[in-house]
Design an enzyme around this catalytic site. Structure first.
Site, PDB file in Angstrom:
ATOM      1  N   MET A   1      13.190 -14.102  80.847  1.00  0.00           N
ATOM      2  CA  MET A   1      14.351 -13.258  80.559  1.00  0.00           C
ATOM      3  C   MET A   1      14.680 -13.355  79.070  1.00  0.00           C
ATOM      4  SD  MET A   1      16.713 -13.087  83.933  1.00  0.00           S
ATOM      5  CE  MET A   1      17.736 -14.506  83.620  1.00  0.00           C
ATOM      6  N   GLY A   2      13.717 -13.867  78.285  1.00  0.00           N
ATOM      7  CA  GLY A   2      13.926 -13.930  76.845  1.00  0.00           C
ATOM      8  C   GLY A   2      14.813 -15.099  76.431  1.00  0.00           C
TER       9      GLY A   2
ATOM     10  N   LEU B   1      13.954 -17.348  74.282  1.00  0.00           N
ATOM     11  CA  LEU B   1      12.913 -18.335  74.575  1.00  0.00           C
ATOM     12  C   LEU B   1      13.268 -19.719  74.041  1.00  0.00           C
ATOM     13  CD1 LEU B   1       9.838 -16.086  73.672  1.00  0.00           C
ATOM     14  CD2 LEU B   1      10.922 -16.417  75.918  1.00  0.00           C
TER      15      LEU B   1
ATOM     16  N   HIS C   1       9.785 -22.280  77.879  1.00  0.00           N
ATOM     17  CA  HIS C   1       8.939 -21.081  77.905  1.00  0.00           C
ATOM     18  C   HIS C   1       7.684 -21.272  77.051  1.00  0.00           C
ATOM     19  CE1 HIS C   1      13.120 -19.208  78.284  1.00  0.00           C
ATOM     20  NE2 HIS C   1      12.532 -18.793  79.390  1.00  0.00           N
TER      21      HIS C   1
ATOM     22  N   GLN D   1      12.879 -21.233  92.675  1.00  0.00           N
ATOM     23  CA  GLN D   1      12.229 -19.986  92.269  1.00  0.00           C
ATOM     24  C   GLN D   1      10.705 -20.134  92.304  1.00  0.00           C
ATOM     25  OE1 GLN D   1      13.355 -17.403  88.734  1.00  0.00           O
ATOM     26  NE2 GLN D   1      11.749 -18.628  87.797  1.00  0.00           N
TER      27      GLN D   1
ATOM     28  N   MET E   1      15.899 -27.963  79.366  1.00  0.00           N
ATOM     29  CA  MET E   1      16.057 -26.767  78.524  1.00  0.00           C
ATOM     30  C   MET E   1      16.378 -25.550  79.385  1.00  0.00           C
ATOM     31  SD  MET E   1      13.867 -27.013  75.214  1.00  0.00           S
ATOM     32  CE  MET E   1      13.625 -28.580  74.344  1.00  0.00           C
ATOM     33  N   SER E   2      17.312 -24.747  78.893  1.00  0.00           N
ATOM     34  CA  SER E   2      17.733 -23.522  79.589  1.00  0.00           C
ATOM     35  C   SER E   2      18.363 -22.594  78.570  1.00  0.00           C
ATOM     36  CB  SER E   2      18.748 -23.858  80.678  1.00  0.00           C
ATOM     37  OG  SER E   2      19.418 -22.670  81.097  1.00  0.00           O
ATOM     38  N   SER E   3      18.113 -21.304  78.723  1.00  0.00           N
ATOM     39  CA  SER E   3      18.762 -20.337  77.835  1.00  0.00           C
ATOM     40  C   SER E   3      20.279 -20.413  77.975  1.00  0.00           C
ATOM     41  CB  SER E   3      18.289 -18.915  78.165  1.00  0.00           C
ATOM     42  OG  SER E   3      16.883 -18.852  78.147  1.00  0.00           O
ATOM     43  N   ARG E   4      20.754 -20.884  79.127  1.00  0.00           N
ATOM     44  CA  ARG E   4      22.207 -20.950  79.365  1.00  0.00           C
ATOM     45  C   ARG E   4      22.873 -22.142  78.671  1.00  0.00           C
ATOM     46  NH1 ARG E   4      20.740 -18.569  84.729  1.00  0.00           N
ATOM     47  NH2 ARG E   4      21.792 -16.549  84.810  1.00  0.00           N
TER      48      ARG E   4
END
Lengths: 281, 281
Positions: free
Chosen positions: B30-31, B33, B37, B153, B184-187
């Site tokens: 979902m970008g 990065l 990722h 997931q 690590m998480s984009s959130r």
């Protein structure tokens, strides 16, 4: 002609064929092949290097009270017919191959699956889209062939393929009829000789409806009444549904202003038959 | 490196690559990065001729009150990072490309999708399996890479791929953590500095739980109590769930007799974080 019963072996074989540039045509069937199926196979033979058919009576598309158990099966007969139509590969899996213990995944096309036959047969099209998605992943065809007799099924498969971006062309081929007009179906073998005669009313009523539209009748209710009247005159017949729908969305059309599909399902005795006729304006 | 925004153009390009024998590795994202990722991209680079990533914030996997709108997006930044990781192709479609008007088709993995995060986020995994099925059909990878951070997931995608006979290998790669242990998480970018400190308790509580199991504790309730106690001590933390589950079926394990997955979701302020730790016995 080769028969595969194992998914992984077929998949590996197909990948090998694709690597050397062969194009694949595919016809999914439930067996008990008739001229309708064979016409699809001959079309595939013309348009592809390799023609594959599957023969699998898919349990998850039958309701609990439907004819899964008595659905006709005759592999030896099917094998000969497929060979005569130029088929290269038959995929003939067991239920355990297709739905091993713990199976959980389903493909669904909303809305289109709940109309018409989907209203009478809850879960039917979810079973169809799931098995066809699986078969597409196994066979990886360039072109897949379906018959217009199952018009709703063909439309749902087209929609699934398009929505899920499957790299497959879906071709829908014309209904093949007996010389007296009855649409070919593996289920016709269930009919008694009286029922077989009464079943002719499906095609006759559709043609009468088309004639009415061609002469200028535009109100769907009028046409549907005529169809109902003609079919109900047969003692063994009981209408499930008769509808005039948009060929793309399958939603009902009240006033006929462009091309439509007249589509129906009728019980003849204990046998549920379907038929349809496109009317182009 | 090439960027494609059009499905048909990418599909055609990929078919060309496959025809000349290239193998394709694929990482759906979902970008925004991060190193998680990038570790997948480097793994793909090692194992395939061509590495493809997708960047698509998938609306149908977000609930109506979730963070679809505020989810971080920065294509220029992502483009540089992907290039540095050796990516060959970025697929960066619009919502209209992926879900044109009249879209109707969905892929669902029953049971697994209703547990854990699926219980807190109804419809979330149906959105995930649908978009991943679409992306798989578009990119046609040999190998697809997912991170163990999203353990549920990853398990659901593996199950979908297996059940639907997709000719794709799904590899699940280890969680990448910050040096202080936060997964690590984009959130993570949503977190205030106090929240960022409190968020460390997720990994710490998981490690304490593993220590307890390694010292012989076998009752899941005891271990979950300890995790709850440790996390609840942080003012900004509110537990969504903490479970000890079978790594395959994701169902709860009462008495720990073989390898398990400790898995949790915790709100840190307004940010929902997930983490997990496999304990091998």
């Amino acid at each position: 002609m080769q028969t595969f019963r194992n998914i992984k072996k077929l998949q590996k074989f197909i990948i090998g064929l694709k690597k050397i540039g062969k194009t694949i045509g595919f016809i999914p069937t439930m067996g008990y092949l008739h001229e309708g199926h064979l016409s699809l196979m001959r079309q595939s033979k013309k348009e592809n290097n390799i023609s594959v058919i599957s023969i699998f009576v898919n349990p998850i598309q039958f309701g609990p009270k439907e004819d899964f158990k008595k659905y006709p099966r005759d592999f030896k007969r099917d094998e000969k017919l497929a060979k005569s139509a130029g088929v290269d590969i038959i995929f003939y899996p067991s239920i355990e191959q297709m739905y091993p213990a713990g199976y959980l995944s389903y493909v669904e096309v909303e809305k289109l699956s709940n109309l018409l036959c989907g209203a009478s047969r809850p879960g039917h099209f979810r079973g169809v889209t799931t098995v066809v998605a699986k078969l597409f992943n196994i066979v990886q065809p360039d072109i897949a062939y379906f018959g217009q007799k199952d018009a709703q099924q063909a439309r749902i498969i087209q929609k699934m393929t398009q929505d899920l971006n499957m790299p497959i062309k879906v071709k829908v081929m014309p209904i093949i009829r007996e010389s007296d007009g009855l649409a070919m179906s593996s289920r016709n073998m269930y009919l008694s000789s009286q029922e077989r005669k009464d079943a002719l009313i499906l095609n006759r009523a559709l043609k009468e409806a088309r004639r009415l539209i061609k002469t200028g009748v535009r109100d769907s209710r009028t046409i549907i009444s005529t169809i109902n009247y003609l079919i109900s005159a047969k003692h063994t017949a009981k209408i499930d549904y008769v509808k005039i729908v948009d060929p793309q969305t399958l939603t009902e059309v009240k006033k006929i202003e462009k091309s439509v599909l007249i589509i129906l399902a009728v019980w003849i005795g204990k046998t549920r038959l379907i038929d349809n006729l496109a009317v182009n304006l």
